[in-house]
Design a protein around this motif. Structure first.
Motif, PDB file in Angstrom:
ATOM      1  N   ARG A  40       0.557  -1.082  -0.011  1.00 28.51           N
ATOM      2  CA  ARG A  40      -0.249   0.016  -0.023  1.00 28.51           C
ATOM      3  C   ARG A  40       0.682   0.780   0.317  1.00 28.51           C
ATOM      4  N   GLY A  44       1.326   4.531  -2.652  1.00 30.14           N
ATOM      5  CA  GLY A  44       0.848   6.694  -2.937  1.00 30.14           C
ATOM      6  C   GLY A  44       2.914   6.631  -2.514  1.00 30.14           C
ATOM      7  N   PRO A  46       5.219   8.633  -4.107  1.00 32.65           N
ATOM      8  CA  PRO A  46       5.546  10.327  -4.824  1.00 32.65           C
ATOM      9  C   PRO A  46       6.517   9.855  -5.860  1.00 32.65           C
ATOM     10  N   GLU A  49       8.138   5.828  -8.454  1.00 36.18           N
ATOM     11  CA  GLU A  49       8.905   5.691  -9.986  1.00 36.18           C
ATOM     12  C   GLU A  49       9.902   6.080 -10.657  1.00 36.18           C
ATOM     13  N   GLY A  81      10.436  12.825   2.026  1.00 35.83           N
ATOM     14  CA  GLY A  81       9.368  12.816   3.830  1.00 35.83           C
ATOM     15  C   GLY A  81       7.675  13.156   3.684  1.00 35.83           C
ATOM     16  N   CYS A  82       7.237  12.553   2.577  1.00 33.31           N
ATOM     17  CA  CYS A  82       5.316  12.954   2.584  1.00 33.31           C
ATOM     18  C   CYS A  82       4.847  12.933   3.559  1.00 33.31           C
ATOM     19  N   GLY A  83       5.301  11.379   3.930  1.00 32.69           N
ATOM     20  CA  GLY A  83       4.458  10.485   4.865  1.00 32.69           C
ATOM     21  C   GLY A  83       3.012   9.288   4.481  1.00 32.69           C
ATOM     22  N   ALA A  84       3.107   9.639   2.866  1.00 28.88           N
ATOM     23  CA  ALA A  84       2.108   9.031   2.185  1.00 28.88           C
ATOM     24  C   ALA A  84       2.154   7.676   3.145  1.00 28.88           C
ATOM     25  N   GLY A  86       3.614   6.186   5.522  1.00 25.96           N
ATOM     26  CA  GLY A  86       3.125   6.023   7.016  1.00 25.96           C
ATOM     27  C   GLY A  86       1.649   6.176   7.365  1.00 25.96           C
ATOM     28  N   ILE A  87       0.948   6.508   6.555  1.00 25.15           N
ATOM     29  CA  ILE A  87      -0.392   7.046   6.876  1.00 25.15           C
ATOM     30  C   ILE A  87      -1.102   5.618   5.884  1.00 25.15           C
ATOM     31  N   ARG A  88      -0.558   5.179   4.686  1.00 23.87           N
ATOM     32  CA  ARG A  88      -1.138   3.470   3.950  1.00 23.87           C
ATOM     33  C   ARG A  88      -1.055   2.722   4.981  1.00 23.87           C
ATOM     34  N   CYS A  89      -0.003   2.718   5.705  1.00 19.67           N
ATOM     35  CA  CYS A  89       0.694   1.280   5.813  1.00 19.67           C
ATOM     36  C   CYS A  89      -0.527   0.708   7.477  1.00 19.67           C
ATOM     37  N   ASP A  92       1.082   0.937  10.504  1.00 15.41           N
ATOM     38  CA  ASP A  92       1.185   2.193  10.760  1.00 15.41           C
ATOM     39  C   ASP A  92       3.370   1.275  11.142  1.00 15.41           C
ATOM     40  N   ARG A  97      10.600   7.318   8.398  1.00 12.28           N
ATOM     41  CA  ARG A  97      11.720   7.886   9.629  1.00 12.28           C
ATOM     42  C   ARG A  97      12.744   6.831   9.339  1.00 12.28           C
TER      43      ARG A  97
ATOM     44  N   CYS B 154       1.074  17.598   1.600  1.00 13.91           N
ATOM     45  CA  CYS B 154       1.856  15.989   2.556  1.00 13.91           C
ATOM     46  C   CYS B 154       0.996  16.777   3.981  1.00 13.91           C
ATOM     47  N   LEU B 155       2.320  17.923   4.253  1.00  8.45           N
ATOM     48  CA  LEU B 155       2.856  18.216   5.845  1.00  8.45           C
ATOM     49  C   LEU B 155       1.440  18.646   6.413  1.00  8.45           C
ATOM     50  N   ARG B 158       0.245  14.745   7.439  1.00 12.18           N
ATOM     51  CA  ARG B 158       0.972  13.766   7.769  1.00 12.18           C
ATOM     52  C   ARG B 158       2.008  14.036   8.655  1.00 12.18           C
ATOM     53  N   ARG B 160       0.296  10.801  10.982  1.00  9.33           N
ATOM     54  CA  ARG B 160      -1.166  10.223  11.639  1.00  9.33           C
ATOM     55  C   ARG B 160      -0.979  10.625  12.842  1.00  9.33           C
ATOM     56  N   ARG B 210       4.827  15.666 -11.342  1.00  8.52           N
ATOM     57  CA  ARG B 210       3.894  15.144  -9.855  1.00  8.52           C
ATOM     58  C   ARG B 210       2.887  16.308 -10.356  1.00  8.52           C
TER      59      ARG B 210
END
Lengths: 191, 282
Positions: A40, A44, A46, A49, A81-84, A86-89, A92, A97, B154-155, B158, B160, B210
């Motif tokens: 997942r 997400g 970015p 690819e 470091g967009c965090g996508a 982490g929130i999709r996982c 968790d 990171r 994003c930030l 995010r 969570r 993007r």
């Protein structure tokens, strides 16, 4: 030699790739062993690819102790470091990171591979600016980056346009208490 | 109508001058008092935490300390600054060991009642007042009521738990606010899709790809403009698109709704004049 946390202190002997990976995972405080490769995060991400490798595969490299492959992977320095991830996982895990820890360790240990070295340069120049001025001065940052990465002509038009709209001031805005900033940097690296 | 410690961030005095101007103008009109934090420093953006967690934390903790000395809640207009400041704020709240070290080093006592807000949240808190103030103004016919795609990047939401006020996959605060002021925010699926952020200077190709996707998605949803709440999102969306699609800061749209006279000056600061790119009204 063991530290109090029971982790082998690698500075005392020749680095072992698996130790490096384990330490990075541990310092990230992410439950990496829960990853069951559902991908997942991959959907997400970015930059997956462009990097040619997905976040979950990067975690797999660390799991297997394939340090050279991890250090040479483009994702290491392309991750923004967009965090996508982490929130999709579902488990968790914030892979960004973990990537931060691998970056920090690779610099600390001077085990730096050549993939996407210009982005590493960008981060280092960025921090140098904060250390010098307390703030970031975009014009000199961009110029230093373009010079050092030998991309002399890219974004010249954009820079020119921003300059004429007075969006790139010639002089940096500086923090007055720069000694406080330097102390943050010096203590930061000790802690 | 409230007082806040304003942490502008580095981009605000350079590439995002129109964001700063529109923020200050809208707040002044609403009677929201912004006190710029004296001698604030850079939050470290995505570079500090990429290289050292400790430096990242200390940089933002220093800014929080400055706001604490003023006894004010902090308001932050930039997504990355908000993210790093919130991260430090949560660490100060939740990690007694780090709190003790940072408090001693920076000379302040942390108070969990002094909050950190993104500018969006502050504006939403003042929505009733905003609506009331907007109702008395003459409509500015060029921009008002347009169909917009609200873009958060994003930030702001995010990782969570960083933002207790918004859903991390489908934030709606900006849209709710703009809808109340007569705009038509649309449903679209790229509201929190990454713009490529700090890769822009080194890998402009990745960012361009993007950004083109984000602009194409906005167009496909039927939007006439994209609305942002972050200086870097805005810069990437304007400078890396292959098109000339209008991109506004949300504060500029609030300024239009309030009928502020200086909007024309904001448009001229954009890399792509957003008003010129708006389609003619039928």
């Amino acid at each position: 030699m063991k530290t109090t946390s029971g982790i082998t202190d690698l500075s005392q002997r020749r680095p072992d790739p698996l130790d490096f990976c384990t330490l990075a995972i541990q310092q990230s405080r992410q439950p990496v062993s829960r990853c069951y490769h559902c991908q997942r995060c991959a959907g997400g991400c970015p930059v997956a690819e462009a990097a040619g490798i997905t976040p979950e595969r990067f975690l797999r490299l660390l799991h297997l102790g394939l340090l050279d492959e991890a250090l040479e992977s483009s994702l290491l320095w392309l991750c923004v470091g967009c965090g996508a991830c982490g929130i999709r996982c579902p488990n968790d895990i914030s892979t960004d990171r973990v990537i931060d820890e691998v970056r920090a360790l690779s610099i600390e240990r001077k085990q730096i591979a050549s993939a996407v070295k210009d982005q590493r340069l960008f981060h280092r120049l960025f921090l140098r600016q904060i250390r010098l001025f307390g703030r970031v001065h975009e014009l000199s940052l961009a110029m230093a980056l373009k010079l050092l990465s030998k991309n002399w002509f890219s974004d010249l038009l954009l820079g020119q346009k921003m300059f004429f709209k007075r969006k790139l001031p010639l002089l940096p805005h500086r923090v007055k208490d720069r000694r406080a900033i330097r102390e943050l940097f010096d203590k930061g690296s000790d802690r | 109508m409230g007082q806040y410690g304003y942490y502008p961030g580095c981009s605000i005095s350079s590439s995002a001058r129109e964001y700063d101007r529109s923020t200050r103008a809208v707040c002044a009109t609403l009677g929201i008092h912004l006190t710029e934090l004296p001698d604030w420093n850079c939050c470290g953006a995505s570079s500090a935490h990429s290289l050292s967690k400790d430096i990242d934390l200390a940089l933002s903790a220093r800014n929080i300390g400055i706001a604490h000395r003023l006894g004010l809640d902090m308001v932050v207009p930039c997504a990355a600054c908000y993210n790093r400041t919130m991260h430090a704020w949560q660490t100060l709240r939740d990690d007694p060991e780090k709190r003790a070290v940072l408090q001693a080093q920076l000379g302040f006592d942390f108070r969990a009642d002094l909050q950190v807000y993104h500018l969006l949240q502050v504006m939403e808190q003042h929505l009733a007042h905003l609506k009331e103030a907007a109702a008395h103004r003459l409509p500015e016919d060029g921009v008002r009521g347009r169909r917009v795609a609200c873009y958060y990047g994003c930030l702001i939401t995010r990782p969570r738990g960083i933002n207790p006020h918004e859903d991390m996959e489908y934030p709606e605060g900006m849209g709710r606010m703009l809808a109340e002021l007569g705009y038509q925010p649309l449903r679209w699926s790229f509201a929190t899709e990454c713009c490529g952020a700090a890769l822009s200077l080194v890998r402009g190709d990745v960012v361009r790809e993007r950004v083109d996707r984000i602009i194409a998605a906005a167009r496909e949803a039927g939007a006439e403009a994209v609305v942002t709440a972050c200086p870097l999102c805005q810069l990437n969306l304007e400078s890396r698109q292959s098109d000339r699609f209008p991109v506004f800061y949300f504060t500029e749209l609030l300024g239009v709704a309030l009928g502020l006279p200086e909007t024309e000056k904001w448009w001229r600061l954009h890399l792509i004049n957003p008003v010129k790119g708006l389609p003619q009204r039928a």
